[in-house]
Design a protein around this motif. Structure first.
Motif, PDB file in Angstrom:
ATOM      1  N   PRO A  24       7.510   4.120  39.032  1.00 13.99           N
ATOM      2  CA  PRO A  24       8.020   3.156  38.045  1.00 13.99           C
ATOM      3  C   PRO A  24       7.705   3.575  36.608  1.00 13.99           C
ATOM      4  N   SER A  25       8.678   3.366  35.707  1.00 17.91           N
ATOM      5  CA  SER A  25       8.505   3.685  34.291  1.00 17.91           C
ATOM      6  C   SER A  25       8.387   2.431  33.440  1.00 17.91           C
ATOM      7  N   TRP A  26       9.325   1.494  33.609  1.00 17.31           N
ATOM      8  CA  TRP A  26       9.249   0.239  32.866  1.00 17.31           C
ATOM      9  C   TRP A  26      10.116  -0.828  33.535  1.00 17.31           C
ATOM     10  N   ILE A  27       9.928  -2.064  33.081  1.00 18.25           N
ATOM     11  CA  ILE A  27      10.701  -3.204  33.555  1.00 18.25           C
ATOM     12  C   ILE A  27      11.769  -3.512  32.521  1.00 18.25           C
ATOM     13  N   ASP A  28      12.982  -3.784  32.985  1.00 14.15           N
ATOM     14  CA  ASP A  28      14.111  -3.978  32.084  1.00 14.15           C
ATOM     15  C   ASP A  28      14.796  -5.314  32.392  1.00 14.15           C
ATOM     16  N   PHE A  29      15.205  -6.015  31.337  1.00 16.34           N
ATOM     17  CA  PHE A  29      15.989  -7.242  31.503  1.00 16.34           C
ATOM     18  C   PHE A  29      17.295  -7.072  30.751  1.00 16.34           C
ATOM     19  N   ARG A  30      18.407  -7.136  31.482  1.00 14.04           N
ATOM     20  CA  ARG A  30      19.706  -6.952  30.845  1.00 14.04           C
ATOM     21  C   ARG A  30      20.769  -7.744  31.583  1.00 14.04           C
ATOM     22  N   HIS A  31      21.688  -8.305  30.810  1.00 15.90           N
ATOM     23  CA  HIS A  31      22.822  -9.041  31.366  1.00 15.90           C
ATOM     24  C   HIS A  31      22.390 -10.106  32.377  1.00 15.90           C
ATOM     25  N   GLY A  32      21.239 -10.720  32.114  1.00 15.97           N
ATOM     26  CA  GLY A  32      20.792 -11.819  32.961  1.00 15.97           C
ATOM     27  C   GLY A  32      20.037 -11.428  34.212  1.00 15.97           C
ATOM     28  N   ASP A  33      19.726 -10.146  34.381  1.00 16.30           N
ATOM     29  CA  ASP A  33      19.025  -9.700  35.584  1.00 16.30           C
ATOM     30  C   ASP A  33      17.840  -8.812  35.214  1.00 16.30           C
ATOM     31  N   TRP A  34      16.822  -8.817  36.099  1.00 10.65           N
ATOM     32  CA  TRP A  34      15.632  -7.983  35.943  1.00 10.65           C
ATOM     33  C   TRP A  34      15.783  -6.706  36.766  1.00 10.65           C
ATOM     34  N   TYR A  35      15.325  -5.596  36.186  1.00 10.16           N
ATOM     35  CA  TYR A  35      15.396  -4.296  36.847  1.00 10.16           C
ATOM     36  C   TYR A  35      14.046  -3.578  36.708  1.00 10.16           C
ATOM     37  N   VAL A  36      13.794  -2.640  37.610  1.00 14.23           N
ATOM     38  CA  VAL A  36      12.707  -1.692  37.416  1.00 14.23           C
ATOM     39  C   VAL A  36      13.348  -0.315  37.266  1.00 14.23           C
ATOM     40  N   ILE A  37      12.926   0.406  36.240  1.00 16.72           N
ATOM     41  CA  ILE A  37      13.426   1.747  35.969  1.00 16.72           C
ATOM     42  C   ILE A  37      12.373   2.744  36.437  1.00 16.72           C
ATOM     43  N   GLY A  38      12.810   3.774  37.163  1.00 17.34           N
ATOM     44  CA  GLY A  38      11.844   4.762  37.617  1.00 17.34           C
ATOM     45  C   GLY A  38      12.493   5.939  38.309  1.00 17.34           C
ATOM     46  N   PHE A  39      11.668   6.905  38.657  1.00 21.91           N
ATOM     47  CA  PHE A  39      12.139   8.114  39.345  1.00 21.91           C
ATOM     48  C   PHE A  39      12.142   7.845  40.846  1.00 21.91           C
ATOM     49  N   CYS A  40      13.332   7.910  41.441  1.00 23.57           N
ATOM     50  CA  CYS A  40      13.484   7.680  42.874  1.00 23.57           C
ATOM     51  C   CYS A  40      13.260   8.988  43.626  1.00 23.57           C
ATOM     52  N   ARG A  41      12.276   9.005  44.503  1.00 17.35           N
ATOM     53  CA  ARG A  41      11.980  10.223  45.256  1.00 17.35           C
ATOM     54  C   ARG A  41      12.980  10.465  46.380  1.00 17.35           C
ATOM     55  N   VAL A  42      13.757   9.458  46.725  1.00 18.28           N
ATOM     56  CA  VAL A  42      14.809   9.638  47.721  1.00 18.28           C
ATOM     57  C   VAL A  42      16.008  10.341  47.087  1.00 18.28           C
ATOM     58  N   ARG A  43      16.438   9.843  45.908  1.00 17.51           N
ATOM     59  CA  ARG A  43      17.590  10.431  45.195  1.00 17.51           C
ATOM     60  C   ARG A  43      17.193  11.606  44.311  1.00 17.51           C
ATOM     61  N   GLU A  44      15.877  11.782  44.115  1.00 20.20           N
ATOM     62  CA  GLU A  44      15.339  12.846  43.266  1.00 20.20           C
ATOM     63  C   GLU A  44      15.911  12.785  41.854  1.00 20.20           C
ATOM     64  N   ASP A  45      15.950  11.583  41.308  1.00 23.19           N
ATOM     65  CA  ASP A  45      16.429  11.381  39.951  1.00 23.19           C
ATOM     66  C   ASP A  45      16.029   9.978  39.495  1.00 23.19           C
ATOM     67  N   TYR A  46      16.205   9.711  38.199  1.00 16.13           N
ATOM     68  CA  TYR A  46      15.890   8.387  37.677  1.00 16.13           C
ATOM     69  C   TYR A  46      16.988   7.404  38.041  1.00 16.13           C
ATOM     70  N   ARG A  47      16.581   6.189  38.396  1.00 14.17           N
ATOM     71  CA  ARG A  47      17.504   5.141  38.797  1.00 14.17           C
ATOM     72  C   ARG A  47      17.047   3.798  38.239  1.00 14.17           C
ATOM     73  N   ARG A  48      17.984   2.836  38.248  1.00 14.89           N
ATOM     74  CA  ARG A  48      17.705   1.463  37.847  1.00 14.89           C
ATOM     75  C   ARG A  48      17.903   0.575  39.071  1.00 14.89           C
ATOM     76  N   PHE A  49      16.861  -0.197  39.424  1.00 13.09           N
ATOM     77  CA  PHE A  49      16.898  -1.021  40.630  1.00 13.09           C
ATOM     78  C   PHE A  49      16.846  -2.501  40.258  1.00 13.09           C
ATOM     79  N   LYS A  50      17.853  -3.258  40.695  1.00 13.57           N
ATOM     80  CA  LYS A  50      17.897  -4.698  40.434  1.00 13.57           C
ATOM     81  C   LYS A  50      16.906  -5.401  41.356  1.00 13.57           C
ATOM     82  N   LEU A  51      16.050  -6.241  40.778  1.00 12.98           N
ATOM     83  CA  LEU A  51      14.970  -6.844  41.559  1.00 12.98           C
ATOM     84  C   LEU A  51      15.479  -7.752  42.671  1.00 12.98           C
TER      85      LEU A  51
END
Length: 306
Positions: free
Chosen positions: A165-192
């Motif tokens: 995890p890198s940081w927590i993001d709030f956008r367009h009315g939803d919460w996300y966690v931003i981080g490096f996904c070891r499954v996709r091997e890249d950075y992704r945004r995950f809706k909580l």
């Protein structure tokens, strides 16, 4: 969240005059190395934090700098407190939030409370879960620990993800966690709201990539599956369109109908979004997506064939 710690640290140094790194580390329950990095960030923001060694030494703000100009007038303070109170309700017990709230409320305590602004950033169906998730994620970010969870993808399938995890993001009315996904091997945004079975994993070595570069990586990743659509709306719903689209994307035709041209991720959610407007909306382009939408509606009708 790092930003609240930086602001709280600045307030503490300003209020006490001189504070040692050890005192700051104990207050925020982080390492001295983290405090050193935070002080560097404050200095990079243009605030001259200096240090002195020996007995009675520590960090202080240079006398030539007027820090009072950084803070708020009374109206700004009430807006700020409204935001912070809502975040505090989501993040729970957090020393940095408490420091900021106490400082602002103490400074403006003589002013009668005004309710010019109230905010509710919780989720209507997962309020308690979101609070728990934000607490777990915030702690994992602070402690540099992995997050492990099941995540529902665009095909409505759950897949276990391991994320740095890198940081927590709030956008367009939803919460996300931003981080490096070891499954996709890249950075992704995950809706909580799509996360299940969230838990902390073992510690990890933090990747030193600036936040703006991470954001650009994510933007490029999502843009790869974008598709441009043209929608036509009836005059009846025209006045409501700015609730859903940027004004620059909306144009009114001579016949009174409205056109919206915009790009969206090519996924099932796009079809559902278009259908949410009912008979007030028609998908004009692209033709392939129009055909896909027609098939989607036919499949929907099969559920109502009594």
């Amino acid at each position: 969240m790092r930003v609240d710690r930086l602001l709280s640290m600045l307030l503490i140094i300003s209020g006490k005059g001189t504070v040692t790194g050890k005192e700051l580390a104990e207050h925020f329950e982080v390492s001295l190395r983290t405090i050193y990095r935070d002080i560097e960030k404050i200095s990079e923001a243009g605030i001259p934090v200096a240090s002195s060694s020996g007995k009675g030494g520590g960090y202080y703000i240079m006398d030539s700098y007027n820090i009072s100009g950084l803070f708020l007038n009374r109206d700004e303070a009430h807006t700020f407190v409204a935001v912070m109170k809502n975040l505090h309700s989501l993040f729970g017990r957090n020393e940095a939030f408490n420091d900021i709230m106490l400082k602002v409320e103490h400074t403006y305590k003589r002013e009668p409370e005004k309710h010019k602004l109230t905010l509710d950033m919780s989720h209507f169906s997962m309020e308690q879960e979101i609070k728990e998730y934000i607490g777990i994620i915030s702690k994992a970010i602070t402690d540099n620990r992995l997050l492990v969870f099941d995540y529902i993808n665009r095909d409505m399938e759950y897949l276990e993800r391991t994320v740095e995890p890198s940081w927590i993001d709030f956008r367009h009315g939803d919460w996300y966690v931003i981080g490096f996904c070891r499954v996709r091997e890249d950075y992704r945004r995950f809706k909580l709201v799509r996360i299940k079975q969230l838990r902390q994993g073992p510690p990890f070595a933090k990747r030193e990539l600036p936040e703006d570069q991470i954001a650009e990586v994510i933007k490029q990743s999502y843009s790869q599956r974008d598709i441009q659509v043209v929608l036509r709306f009836t005059p009846r719903i025209g006045a409501q369109l700015p609730e859903y689209f940027e004004k620059e994307k909306i144009s009114r035709r001579e016949d009174g109908f409205y056109l919206v041209t915009d790009t969206y991720p090519y996924e099932e959610g796009l079809l559902k979004f278009i259908l949410s407007f009912g008979k007030e909306c028609e998908l004009l382009e692209p033709r392939e997506l129009r055909a896909e939408l027609q098939q989607y509606m036919q499949n929907m009708l099969l559920s109502y064939n009594d």
